[in-house]
Design a protein around this motif. Structure first.
Motif, PDB file in Angstrom:
ATOM      1  N   PRO A  27       0.816  -1.219   0.000  1.00 37.25           N
ATOM      2  CA  PRO A  27       0.000   0.000   0.000  1.00 37.25           C
ATOM      3  C   PRO A  27       0.853   1.274   0.000  1.00 37.25           C
ATOM      4  O   PRO A  27       0.441   2.296  -0.502  1.00 37.25           O
ATOM      5  CB  PRO A  27      -0.815  -0.099   1.282  1.00 37.25           C
ATOM      6  N   ILE A  28       2.072   1.191   0.519  1.00 32.31           N
ATOM      7  CA  ILE A  28       2.943   2.381   0.532  1.00 32.31           C
ATOM      8  C   ILE A  28       3.305   2.770  -0.902  1.00 32.31           C
ATOM      9  O   ILE A  28       3.301   3.941  -1.265  1.00 32.31           O
ATOM     10  CB  ILE A  28       4.215   2.108   1.369  1.00 32.31           C
ATOM     11  N   TRP A  29       3.598   1.793  -1.728  1.00 34.50           N
ATOM     12  CA  TRP A  29       3.943   2.058  -3.124  1.00 34.50           C
ATOM     13  C   TRP A  29       2.771   2.699  -3.862  1.00 34.50           C
ATOM     14  O   TRP A  29       2.936   3.619  -4.634  1.00 34.50           O
ATOM     15  CB  TRP A  29       4.393   0.771  -3.811  1.00 34.50           C
ATOM     16  N   ARG A  30       1.550   2.178  -3.625  1.00 33.73           N
ATOM     17  CA  ARG A  30       0.364   2.746  -4.276  1.00 33.73           C
ATOM     18  C   ARG A  30       0.151   4.195  -3.832  1.00 33.73           C
ATOM     19  O   ARG A  30      -0.189   5.044  -4.634  1.00 33.73           O
ATOM     20  CB  ARG A  30      -0.862   1.904  -3.944  1.00 33.73           C
ATOM     21  N   THR A  31       0.370   4.449  -2.579  1.00 33.71           N
ATOM     22  CA  THR A  31       0.206   5.814  -2.058  1.00 33.71           C
ATOM     23  C   THR A  31       1.239   6.746  -2.690  1.00 33.71           C
ATOM     24  O   THR A  31       0.916   7.859  -3.113  1.00 33.71           O
ATOM     25  CB  THR A  31       0.367   5.833  -0.529  1.00 33.71           C
ATOM     26  N   PHE A  32       2.472   6.287  -2.764  1.00 34.96           N
ATOM     27  CA  PHE A  32       3.549   7.095  -3.368  1.00 34.96           C
ATOM     28  C   PHE A  32       3.263   7.361  -4.853  1.00 34.96           C
ATOM     29  O   PHE A  32       3.470   8.462  -5.345  1.00 34.96           O
ATOM     30  CB  PHE A  32       4.889   6.368  -3.216  1.00 34.96           C
ATOM     31  N   LYS A  33       2.770   6.367  -5.558  1.00 39.45           N
ATOM     32  CA  LYS A  33       2.493   6.487  -6.993  1.00 39.45           C
ATOM     33  C   LYS A  33       1.398   7.508  -7.276  1.00 39.45           C
ATOM     34  O   LYS A  33       1.442   8.232  -8.252  1.00 39.45           O
ATOM     35  CB  LYS A  33       2.108   5.115  -7.520  1.00 39.45           C
ATOM     36  N   ARG A  34       0.384   7.558  -6.384  1.00 41.40           N
ATOM     37  CA  ARG A  34      -0.745   8.476  -6.583  1.00 41.40           C
ATOM     38  C   ARG A  34      -0.481   9.870  -6.037  1.00 41.40           C
ATOM     39  O   ARG A  34      -1.156  10.807  -6.411  1.00 41.40           O
ATOM     40  CB  ARG A  34      -1.981   7.912  -5.907  1.00 41.40           C
ATOM     41  N   SER A  35       0.505  10.031  -5.202  1.00 39.22           N
ATOM     42  CA  SER A  35       0.771  11.314  -4.561  1.00 39.22           C
ATOM     43  C   SER A  35       1.311  12.327  -5.572  1.00 39.22           C
ATOM     44  O   SER A  35       2.145  12.013  -6.403  1.00 39.22           O
ATOM     45  CB  SER A  35       1.792  11.125  -3.434  1.00 39.22           C
ATOM     46  N   GLU A  36       0.815  13.541  -5.487  1.00 38.02           N
ATOM     47  CA  GLU A  36       1.275  14.621  -6.364  1.00 38.02           C
ATOM     48  C   GLU A  36       2.016  15.696  -5.578  1.00 38.02           C
ATOM     49  O   GLU A  36       2.290  16.769  -6.105  1.00 38.02           O
ATOM     50  CB  GLU A  36       0.098  15.217  -7.135  1.00 38.02           C
ATOM     51  N   ASP A  37       2.334  15.414  -4.352  1.00 33.21           N
ATOM     52  CA  ASP A  37       3.093  16.347  -3.535  1.00 33.21           C
ATOM     53  C   ASP A  37       4.492  16.515  -4.126  1.00 33.21           C
ATOM     54  O   ASP A  37       5.146  15.543  -4.465  1.00 33.21           O
ATOM     55  CB  ASP A  37       3.231  15.839  -2.097  1.00 33.21           C
ATOM     56  N   GLY A  38       4.954  17.733  -4.267  1.00 42.66           N
ATOM     57  CA  GLY A  38       6.310  17.982  -4.761  1.00 42.66           C
ATOM     58  C   GLY A  38       6.449  18.032  -6.272  1.00 42.66           C
ATOM     59  O   GLY A  38       7.545  18.200  -6.780  1.00 42.66           O
TER      60      GLY A  38
ATOM     61  N   GLU B  49       9.126  20.073 -11.217  1.00 46.56           N
ATOM     62  CA  GLU B  49       9.042  20.778 -12.502  1.00 46.56           C
ATOM     63  C   GLU B  49       9.902  22.037 -12.481  1.00 46.56           C
ATOM     64  O   GLU B  49      10.575  22.355 -13.457  1.00 46.56           O
ATOM     65  CB  GLU B  49       7.588  21.126 -12.816  1.00 46.56           C
ATOM     66  N   PHE B  50       9.882  22.758 -11.368  1.00 47.29           N
ATOM     67  CA  PHE B  50      10.714  23.953 -11.247  1.00 47.29           C
ATOM     68  C   PHE B  50      12.197  23.586 -11.349  1.00 47.29           C
ATOM     69  O   PHE B  50      12.968  24.274 -12.015  1.00 47.29           O
ATOM     70  CB  PHE B  50      10.436  24.666  -9.916  1.00 47.29           C
ATOM     71  N   ALA B  51      12.595  22.509 -10.704  1.00 49.80           N
ATOM     72  CA  ALA B  51      13.996  22.086 -10.741  1.00 49.80           C
ATOM     73  C   ALA B  51      14.434  21.708 -12.155  1.00 49.80           C
ATOM     74  O   ALA B  51      15.585  21.903 -12.532  1.00 49.80           O
ATOM     75  CB  ALA B  51      14.213  20.906  -9.799  1.00 49.80           C
TER      76      ALA B  51
ATOM     77  N   SER C 111      13.887  25.531 -14.357  1.00 50.13           N
ATOM     78  CA  SER C 111      14.554  26.767 -13.923  1.00 50.13           C
ATOM     79  C   SER C 111      15.962  26.958 -14.485  1.00 50.13           C
ATOM     80  O   SER C 111      16.316  28.091 -14.822  1.00 50.13           O
ATOM     81  CB  SER C 111      14.558  26.874 -12.400  1.00 50.13           C
ATOM     82  N   PRO C 112      16.812  25.943 -14.599  1.00 50.16           N
ATOM     83  CA  PRO C 112      18.137  26.209 -15.170  1.00 50.16           C
ATOM     84  C   PRO C 112      18.077  26.766 -16.595  1.00 50.16           C
ATOM     85  O   PRO C 112      18.851  27.659 -16.948  1.00 50.16           O
ATOM     86  CB  PRO C 112      18.828  24.837 -15.150  1.00 50.16           C
ATOM     87  N   MET C 113      17.141  26.268 -17.389  1.00 48.31           N
ATOM     88  CA  MET C 113      17.017  26.770 -18.764  1.00 48.31           C
ATOM     89  C   MET C 113      16.507  28.213 -18.777  1.00 48.31           C
ATOM     90  O   MET C 113      16.986  29.038 -19.552  1.00 48.31           O
ATOM     91  CB  MET C 113      16.080  25.868 -19.568  1.00 48.31           C
ATOM     92  N   VAL C 114      15.554  28.514 -17.915  1.00 49.64           N
ATOM     93  CA  VAL C 114      15.006  29.873 -17.848  1.00 49.64           C
ATOM     94  C   VAL C 114      16.081  30.844 -17.356  1.00 49.64           C
ATOM     95  O   VAL C 114      16.240  31.940 -17.901  1.00 49.64           O
ATOM     96  CB  VAL C 114      13.753  29.913 -16.950  1.00 49.64           C
ATOM     97  N   ILE C 115      16.840  30.452 -16.353  1.00 55.87           N
ATOM     98  CA  ILE C 115      17.905  31.310 -15.816  1.00 55.87           C
ATOM     99  C   ILE C 115      18.983  31.544 -16.876  1.00 55.87           C
ATOM    100  O   ILE C 115      19.450  32.665 -17.064  1.00 55.87           O
ATOM    101  CB  ILE C 115      18.483  30.720 -14.521  1.00 55.87           C
ATOM    102  N   ALA C 116      19.386  30.487 -17.597  1.00 57.27           N
ATOM    103  CA  ALA C 116      20.391  30.644 -18.664  1.00 57.27           C
ATOM    104  C   ALA C 116      19.870  31.566 -19.758  1.00 57.27           C
ATOM    105  O   ALA C 116      20.622  32.399 -20.280  1.00 57.27           O
ATOM    106  CB  ALA C 116      20.758  29.283 -19.247  1.00 57.27           C
ATOM    107  N   LEU C 117      18.603  31.458 -20.096  1.00 64.63           N
ATOM    108  CA  LEU C 117      18.012  32.336 -21.109  1.00 64.63           C
ATOM    109  C   LEU C 117      17.996  33.788 -20.641  1.00 64.63           C
ATOM    110  O   LEU C 117      18.323  34.701 -21.409  1.00 64.63           O
ATOM    111  CB  LEU C 117      16.598  31.861 -21.444  1.00 64.63           C
ATOM    112  N   MET C 118      17.678  34.004 -19.374  1.00 63.41           N
ATOM    113  CA  MET C 118      17.676  35.369 -18.832  1.00 63.41           C
ATOM    114  C   MET C 118      19.084  35.953 -18.816  1.00 63.41           C
ATOM    115  O   MET C 118      19.295  37.109 -19.209  1.00 63.41           O
ATOM    116  CB  MET C 118      17.075  35.381 -17.423  1.00 63.41           C
ATOM    117  N   ILE C 119      20.073  35.167 -18.359  1.00 69.20           N
ATOM    118  CA  ILE C 119      21.454  35.648 -18.331  1.00 69.20           C
ATOM    119  C   ILE C 119      21.945  35.936 -19.746  1.00 69.20           C
ATOM    120  O   ILE C 119      22.606  36.945 -19.992  1.00 69.20           O
ATOM    121  CB  ILE C 119      22.370  34.632 -17.610  1.00 69.20           C
TER     122      ILE C 119
END
Length: 169
Positions: free
Chosen positions: A6-17, A22-24, A27-35
């Motif tokens: 059940p822990i695996w099923r819970t982890f698979k369905r969780s959308e926390d983080g 996505e930011f991680a 963000s490097p591409m956006v920062i490089a584009l800004m610089i």
């Protein structure tokens, strides 16, 4: 076959983080584009600044003004007074040549050569070629735009001027 815990099923369905993940990833591409955008903007600003500095300084030579530079060091100082960079850094990054040429075709033939530090302003009616090259440090060398590189982390900004001295007395 073993049933999944059940822990695996819970982890698979969780959308926390998900947003953090996505930011991680993005963000490097956006920062490089800004610089890169800021860097190209600074290169264009310095190019315009060097052009203006060379034009204002060469005008004194062309018109035979009393306060025209009398040597290569004075010419560099006059350019660095107008540049938006620190004076000492400007002197280190700037290379100039002021030379008398026989005609405009001869000036065109040597206009792209590297400045050698010579200083010959000629006299009234002389044709003068002024070359100035400024080395500007880069943060991201792959974002140098159309500028030539002197080293992997420096762009070369060029300014050239060819003119005939006015018939001053």
């Amino acid at each position: 076959m073993q049933a999944k815990s059940p822990i695996w099923r819970t982890f698979k369905r969780s959308e926390d983080g998900v947003a953090a993940l996505e930011f991680a990833l993005v963000s490097p591409m956006v920062i490089a584009l800004m610089i890169g955008t800021i860097q190209i903007g600074m290169l264009e600003l310095m190019s315009t600044n060097l052009d203006a500095a060379v034009m204002s300084t060469t005008r004194k030579i062309r018109t035979g003004a009393a306060d025209r530079p009398v040597g290569a060091d004075a010419f560099e100082d006059a350019i660095c007074e107008v540049m938006i960079d620190e004076r000492d850094k400007c002197r280190d990054r700037l290379a100039i040549s002021v030379q008398k040429v026989t005609d405009f075709a001869a000036a065109e033939a040597v206009a792209n050569a590297t400045p050698t530090g010579q200083y010959d302003i000629g006299g009234p009616g002389a044709i003068i070629l002024v070359r100035a090259t400024y080395r500007w440090p880069l943060i991201l060398p792959m974002y140098a735009g159309g500028f030539r590189l002197s080293e992997p982390s420096e762009a070369l900004i060029d300014a050239r001027a060819v003119f005939r001295n006015e018939p001053y007395a």
